[in-house]
Design a protein around this motif. Structure first.
Motif, mmCIF file in Angstrom:
data_model
loop_
_atom_site.group_PDB
_atom_site.id
_atom_site.type_symbol
_atom_site.label_atom_id
_atom_site.label_comp_id
_atom_site.label_asym_id
_atom_site.label_seq_id
_atom_site.Cartn_x
_atom_site.Cartn_y
_atom_site.Cartn_z
ATOM 1 N N ARG A 9 0.833 -1.206 0.000
ATOM 2 C CA ARG A 9 0.000 0.000 0.000
ATOM 3 C C ARG A 9 0.870 1.260 0.000
ATOM 4 N N GLY A 27 0.316 12.527 8.980
ATOM 5 C CA GLY A 27 -0.159 11.295 9.620
ATOM 6 C C GLY A 27 0.886 10.210 9.416
ATOM 7 N N ASP A 50 2.526 14.322 12.585
ATOM 8 C CA ASP A 50 1.416 13.550 13.147
ATOM 9 C C ASP A 50 0.779 14.369 14.268
ATOM 10 N N ILE A 51 -0.507 14.178 14.430
ATOM 11 C CA ILE A 51 -1.246 14.957 15.438
ATOM 12 C C ILE A 51 -1.009 14.420 16.852
ATOM 13 N N ASN A 52 -0.585 13.169 16.954
ATOM 14 C CA ASN A 52 -0.433 12.530 18.272
ATOM 15 C C ASN A 52 1.037 12.353 18.651
ATOM 16 N N CYS A 94 -1.806 9.212 3.849
ATOM 17 C CA CYS A 94 -2.234 7.821 3.675
ATOM 18 C C CYS A 94 -2.884 7.283 4.945
ATOM 19 N N GLY A 95 -3.807 6.342 4.749
ATOM 20 C CA GLY A 95 -4.353 5.580 5.874
ATOM 21 C C GLY A 95 -5.368 6.312 6.721
HETATM 22 C C1 LIG Z 1 -3.824 4.738 10.450
HETATM 23 S S1 LIG Z 1 -2.468 5.769 10.711
HETATM 24 C C2 LIG Z 1 -1.734 5.780 9.106
HETATM 25 C C3 LIG Z 1 -0.235 5.880 9.186
HETATM 26 C C4 LIG Z 1 0.491 5.913 7.845
HETATM 27 N N1 LIG Z 1 0.242 7.166 7.143
HETATM 28 C C5 LIG Z 1 0.074 4.737 6.999
HETATM 29 O O1 LIG Z 1 -0.672 4.931 6.036
HETATM 30 O O2 LIG Z 1 0.496 3.606 7.322
HETATM 31 C C6 LIG Z 1 -3.157 7.379 10.798
HETATM 32 C C7 LIG Z 1 -2.209 8.379 11.441
HETATM 33 O O3 LIG Z 1 -2.735 9.673 11.217
HETATM 34 C C8 LIG Z 1 -2.606 10.442 12.370
HETATM 35 N N2 LIG Z 1 -3.594 11.532 12.292
HETATM 36 C C9 LIG Z 1 -4.932 11.468 12.439
HETATM 37 N N3 LIG Z 1 -5.494 12.667 12.255
HETATM 38 C C10 LIG Z 1 -4.477 13.532 11.966
HETATM 39 C C11 LIG Z 1 -4.399 14.915 11.693
HETATM 40 N N4 LIG Z 1 -5.495 15.683 11.693
HETATM 41 N N5 LIG Z 1 -3.202 15.468 11.445
HETATM 42 C C12 LIG Z 1 -2.077 14.712 11.467
HETATM 43 N N6 LIG Z 1 -2.084 13.386 11.732
HETATM 44 C C13 LIG Z 1 -3.269 12.806 11.974
HETATM 45 C C14 LIG Z 1 -2.827 9.444 13.508
HETATM 46 O O4 LIG Z 1 -2.264 9.875 14.711
HETATM 47 C C15 LIG Z 1 -2.129 8.206 12.935
HETATM 48 O O5 LIG Z 1 -0.773 8.139 13.325
#
Ligand SMILES: C[S@@+](CC[C@H](N)C(=O)[O-])C[C@H]1O[C@@H](n2cnc3c(N)ncnc32)[C@H](O)[C@@H]1O
Length: 225
Positions: A9, A27, A50-52, A94-95
């Motif tokens: 992916r 993210g 990343d937000i967290n 992504c994701g």
């Molecule tokens: C499911 S993970 C996907 C990680 C990676 N991009 C992938 O596709 O494998 C989603 C990530 O997005 C982050 N996230 C969610 N909302 C966000 C935002 N508004 N801004 C930045 N990061 C965010 C979450 O903390 C998480 O680490």
């Protein structure tokens, strides 16, 4: 990340990153994608956001393990806030759900002012994301399907200010996917028509009109011809 490679992916998403681009990965979570882009000489540098705090910490650890702290900057932020100053040429998201991806894009003027290439991999609501992009002056320049543990969709877009309109069937499956008809397109259409068949069953039981869903299924199946 195994053997310095990514899952299919993220590999598929990374294949759209322009050579030498400065990339923002919004993210980033583990930062596997930024690490891959640098170690494979694709990106010139990456801002991984990343937000967290948990994911940012994971990202920092992985980047340090790969000795890439000089080329990958980690920031904790919501969406594109604070990313503008890095002037990324490409933005990868992504994701996340398609609605969240659109919320992130529409909250910042950067993608309109500087027209970076947007490489998006929505997990859900792909049709919503396509509609918002097109209605708001973003051109969908490419689309791709890939399989990993399931089927995923990649949408590549760039702002040019021209508003476009696709019909509902094209929004659901991706007009460019329908034109490209890659080997996964058949499975992609089956997945969507199965969802609409389930909706029809539910609506029929409740005595609700299903002509819209039936038309969508027909239009989607016609793309296979
Ligand atoms: C499911 S993970 C996907 C990680 C990676 N991009 C992938 O596709 O494998 C989603 C990530 O997005 C982050 N996230 C969610 N909302 C966000 C935002 N508004 N801004 C930045 N990061 C965010 C979450 O903390 C998480 O680490």
């Amino acid at each position: 990340m195994m053997n310095n490679t990514l899952n299919k992916r993220l590999l598929c998403a990374s294949s759209f990153v322009e050579k030498g681009a400065y990339v923002a990965d919004v993210g980033c979570d583990h930062a596997y994608l930024p690490i891959y882009l640098i170690e494979n000489n694709i990106a010139s540098g990456v801002v991984a956001a990343d937000i967290n705090e948990g994911p940012c910490e994971k990202a920092r650890e992985n980047i340090k393990k790969h000795s890439l702290t000089n080329v990958i900057k980690v920031i904790k932020t919501d969406g594109l806030y604070g990313i503008e100053k890095y002037r990324p040429d490409n933005i990868v998201i992504c994701g996340m759900g398609g609605d969240l991806i659109w919320k992130i894009l529409s909250a910042s003027e950067y993608t309109k002012c500087s027209s970076p290439l947007l490489i998006l991999q929505p997990m859900t609501k792909q049709n919503v994301l396509r509609k918002e992009l097109l209605e708001n002056g973003y051109n969908i320049v490419d689309e791709e399907l890939c399989t990993d543990d399931r089927l995923y969709e990649i949408i590549v877009a760039r702002y040019d200010g021209i508003k476009r309109e696709w019909n509902d069937a094209h929004l659901l499956c991706g007009k460019l996917n329908a034109e490209k008809k890659t080997p996964l397109f058949h499975e992609h259409i089956k997945k969507i028509t199965d969802q609409y068949t389930t909706i029809i069953k539910g609506k029929s039981t409740a005595g609700i009109d299903t002509s819209y869903e039936e038309r969508i299924i027909k239009e989607l199946r016609d793309f296979l011809k």
